[in-house]
Motif scaffolding. Sequence first.
Motif, mmCIF file in Angstrom:
data_model
loop_
_atom_site.group_PDB
_atom_site.id
_atom_site.type_symbol
_atom_site.label_atom_id
_atom_site.label_comp_id
_atom_site.label_asym_id
_atom_site.label_seq_id
_atom_site.Cartn_x
_atom_site.Cartn_y
_atom_site.Cartn_z
ATOM 1 N N ARG A 1 13.886 -15.595 -10.548
ATOM 2 C CA ARG A 1 14.175 -14.357 -9.812
ATOM 3 C C ARG A 1 15.454 -14.499 -8.982
ATOM 4 N N ASP A 2 15.566 -15.609 -8.268
ATOM 5 C CA ASP A 2 16.735 -15.813 -7.413
ATOM 6 C C ASP A 2 18.020 -15.858 -8.219
ATOM 7 N N ALA A 3 17.967 -16.508 -9.382
ATOM 8 C CA ALA A 3 19.159 -16.580 -10.228
ATOM 9 C C ALA A 3 19.553 -15.201 -10.731
ATOM 10 N N LYS A 4 18.562 -14.383 -11.057
ATOM 11 C CA LYS A 4 18.861 -13.030 -11.523
ATOM 12 C C LYS A 4 19.492 -12.200 -10.419
ATOM 13 N N TRP A 5 18.978 -12.304 -9.203
ATOM 14 C CA TRP A 5 19.513 -11.506 -8.105
ATOM 15 C C TRP A 5 20.901 -11.970 -7.704
ATOM 16 N N GLU A 6 21.192 -13.237 -7.867
ATOM 17 C CA GLU A 6 22.558 -13.712 -7.627
ATOM 18 C C GLU A 6 23.534 -13.022 -8.576
ATOM 19 N N MET A 7 23.130 -12.870 -9.844
ATOM 20 C CA MET A 7 23.970 -12.176 -10.820
ATOM 21 C C MET A 7 24.135 -10.708 -10.432
ATOM 22 N N ILE A 8 23.041 -10.060 -10.057
ATOM 23 C CA ILE A 8 23.098 -8.644 -9.697
ATOM 24 C C ILE A 8 24.030 -8.419 -8.514
ATOM 25 N N GLU A 9 23.892 -9.230 -7.484
ATOM 26 C CA GLU A 9 24.701 -9.054 -6.274
ATOM 27 C C GLU A 9 26.168 -9.401 -6.538
ATOM 28 N N ARG A 10 26.398 -10.331 -7.454
ATOM 29 C CA ARG A 10 27.777 -10.708 -7.776
ATOM 30 C C ARG A 10 28.464 -9.649 -8.633
ATOM 31 N N ASP A 11 27.762 -9.116 -9.615
ATOM 32 C CA ASP A 11 28.382 -8.251 -10.618
ATOM 33 C C ASP A 11 28.230 -6.763 -10.357
ATOM 34 N N TRP A 12 27.219 -6.364 -9.605
ATOM 35 C CA TRP A 12 26.942 -4.932 -9.412
ATOM 36 C C TRP A 12 27.261 -4.443 -8.018
ATOM 37 N N ALA A 13 27.470 -5.340 -7.088
ATOM 38 C CA ALA A 13 27.679 -4.916 -5.692
ATOM 39 C C ALA A 13 28.965 -4.110 -5.564
#
Length: 305
Positions: free
Chosen positions: A293-305
């Motif tokens: 979960r944490d790895a997925k949210w790191e991607m989301i915050e990096r790429d979608w923010a």
Amino acid sequence: MAMNAKNMPADELFFGHKACAGCGGSLAVRAALKVLGPNAVAALPAGCMSAVGFNFPQLCFANNAMITPFAATAAVLTGIEAGLRAQGKKPDDCTVVGFAGDGGTADIGIQALSGAIDRNDDVLYICYDNEAYMNTGIQKSSLTPFGAKTTTTPVGKNSHGCLTQKKNVFEIVAAHGLPYAATASVGYMSDFLKKLERAKGIHGTRFIHVIAPCPTGWGAPESKMVDLARDVVDCGLWYLAEYEGEQVSGVPGGTFTLNCKPREFASVRDYLKGQGRFRALSDEEISLVERSRDAKWEMIERDWA
């Protein structure tokens, strides 16, 4: 004004069905048809909603609705849309919508879905995701999450359930560059209703992936289904997001938008241990779920923010 529980139409367009008490899929279909209206034309493959909604001599849809071959939901939607267009029907007058489960979408139906997106057919595809083939006895699908017990991923001395990760259909679909795609949950109904209204007003292929818990397959009381659909978002194992393709957003490649970010994640352990299908998970395996979960949210915050 956006549709909500207070101003939602009173007319029931999906009623008298034989779904299990607490069925998240039936809640998703009921809500969707209230937004899309009585002129929507629906198609459903083999799955829970076709099994509970078409019981001779009773049809539980007030809309025109039909059952499709298991693999052909999106292809049948294409045909319906072409037929309506040939009759002179305008897209704004009647939405062509498909309701398919996770197996009928991510497994056997993904080829037809990909083809419809490639053609940009003017259809709305809704995947109600209960995370297994529930209608035929709770077999694993490619959307069954890691650790879940099913009849084909049993729990025992040498196995702790599903060994694979849940396929990310939302991002697979978005990679096609379609006009609109979204994730949703029946635990956050206002968000789901907004996305249905958004999808209704867009032409071309649209896709909504909605988490719809199943009391039988998830091993939890029917009264807890909406709570679980909310909990999976709050603990970060399911995110609420939208994708708008270039033809809608005007941005080359399209844009992703995160609709909800918990300030602090709720307990993954509590979410998992509240369901019979996850009770065999060890502390180490729960930690693995949290790290994923944490790895997925790191991607989301990096790429979608």
